[in-house]
Design a protein around this motif. Structure first.
Motif, short mmCIF file in Angstrom:
data_model
loop_
_atom_site.label_atom_id
_atom_site.label_comp_id
_atom_site.label_asym_id
_atom_site.label_seq_id
_atom_site.Cartn_x
_atom_site.Cartn_y
_atom_site.Cartn_z
N HIS A 90 47.48 77.39 38.90
CA HIS A 90 47.11 75.81 39.35
C HIS A 90 48.69 75.29 39.35
O HIS A 90 49.69 75.30 39.00
CB HIS A 90 46.24 75.04 38.61
CG HIS A 90 46.67 74.89 37.16
ND1 HIS A 90 46.70 75.72 36.24
CD2 HIS A 90 47.19 73.58 36.73
CE1 HIS A 90 47.15 74.99 35.28
NE2 HIS A 90 47.35 73.54 35.58
N HIS A 129 51.46 77.52 37.81
CA HIS A 129 51.66 77.96 36.40
C HIS A 129 50.19 78.07 35.72
O HIS A 129 49.44 77.71 36.38
CB HIS A 129 52.47 76.89 35.60
CG HIS A 129 51.72 75.55 35.59
ND1 HIS A 129 51.65 74.78 36.58
CD2 HIS A 129 51.21 74.97 34.62
CE1 HIS A 129 51.01 73.58 36.36
NE2 HIS A 129 50.39 73.71 35.18
N ASP A 184 48.16 77.04 32.30
CA ASP A 184 48.47 76.26 31.13
C ASP A 184 48.80 76.84 29.71
O ASP A 184 47.95 78.03 29.75
CB ASP A 184 47.28 75.19 30.85
CG ASP A 184 47.29 73.93 31.99
OD1 ASP A 184 48.32 73.88 32.67
OD2 ASP A 184 46.58 73.11 31.70
#
Ligand SMILES: [Fe+2]
Length: 267
Positions: A248, A100, A102
């Motif tokens: 990440h 995903h 952030d």
């Protein structure tokens, strides 16, 4: 302010991308000008600093505030990422965390984030953070598929169980604010059978087997070992991340190993 010492570092490239900066002698994160750390982060996408004593939360916030505006949540600026016994949100669980970026559910996604590793898992205990280089993924993607991605909108939906949630729509491709490169913005779905707080992902204009095939292909491209850097944590690591170029996630923990990271996000 006069520095008590001159910062000396050794730089080592990480594979397949990233930069390890090891202090050679006494060091302090604040010896690195935030503009320099930003440049390193944009150039290398992930920068691992070793031999720099961790800052307390206030000092970390002060340092990062010189880099850019800090993203504040209900809990404040610094998130303590620790394994919990009975977490509501999978971030605090022992499972893996799929890829995903952030801030998908924030008003503005952070350009960067920075981790401090207070306590690393024991060797072999899992919990590695995995980074996928989305610029490289795109470079390896055939033109025709890139064109399809360029017109694709993705909807993410999750219940607010923790500090974020709701529904958000995002184009699959975006432009990196610093480099102008095209980046991939994608969060992998979280299956309700496996995760406490599922994330449902809808690809506009696709359903059923079509949507499934589209997401499987995306997943395979993002997980190609040639575009992924696995970070094995050591106590005291400070890691700066380009939240635009990279996606990440985290590997699951093994055994009963634990981990404590602190995270701060920069808009
Ligand atoms: Fe994250």
């Amino acid at each position: 302010m006069t520095k008590a010492h001159e910062l000396r570092v050794q730089e080592t490239p990480l594979a397949p991308f990233g930069r390890l900066v090891t202090a050679d002698g006494p060091a302090d994160l604040r010896d690195i000008a935030p503009a320099t750390l930003e440049r390193w982060t944009v150039e290398s996408k992930v920068v691992v600093l070793r031999g720099f004593p961790l800052l307390d939360k206030e000092d970390l916030v002060d340092y990062c505030a010189q880099w850019g505006e800090i993203l504040h949540w209900d809990f404040g600026a610094v998130l303590d990422l620790v394994v919990q016994e009975d977490p509501k949100n999978y971030l605090f669980s022992r499972t893996d965390v799929p890829f995903h970026w952030d801030g998908a559910f924030a008003k503005t996604a952070p350009r960067y984030f920075l981790f401090q590793c207070v306590e690393a898992p024991v060797a072999g205990g899992g919990g590695e953070t995995v980074f996928s280089d989305s610029v490289e993924v795109l470079r390896r993607t055939p033109e025709e598929l890139r064109r399809e991605w360029a017109g694709t909108q993705v909807t993410y939906r999750t219940e607010k169980l923790g500090y974020y949630g709701g529904e958000t729509v995002s184009p699959l491709l975006a432009e990196h604010s610093e480099t102008g490169e095209t980046i991939l913005r994608y969060g992998e779905p979280l299956d309700p059978a496996k995760y406490k707080n599922p994330v449902w992902v809808d690809i506009a204009g696709k359903s059923g087997a079509d949507a499934e095939a589209f997401m499987t292909d995306l997943r395979d491209r993002m997980h190609d070992p040639e575009v992924c850097y696995h970070h094995e944590w050591q106590d005291g690591d400070i890691v700066a991340v380009d939240n635009q170029a990279l996606l990440h996630g985290r590997n699951a923990f093994r055994g009963n190993s634990s981990r404590h990271l602190q995270r701060i996000q920069i808009l």
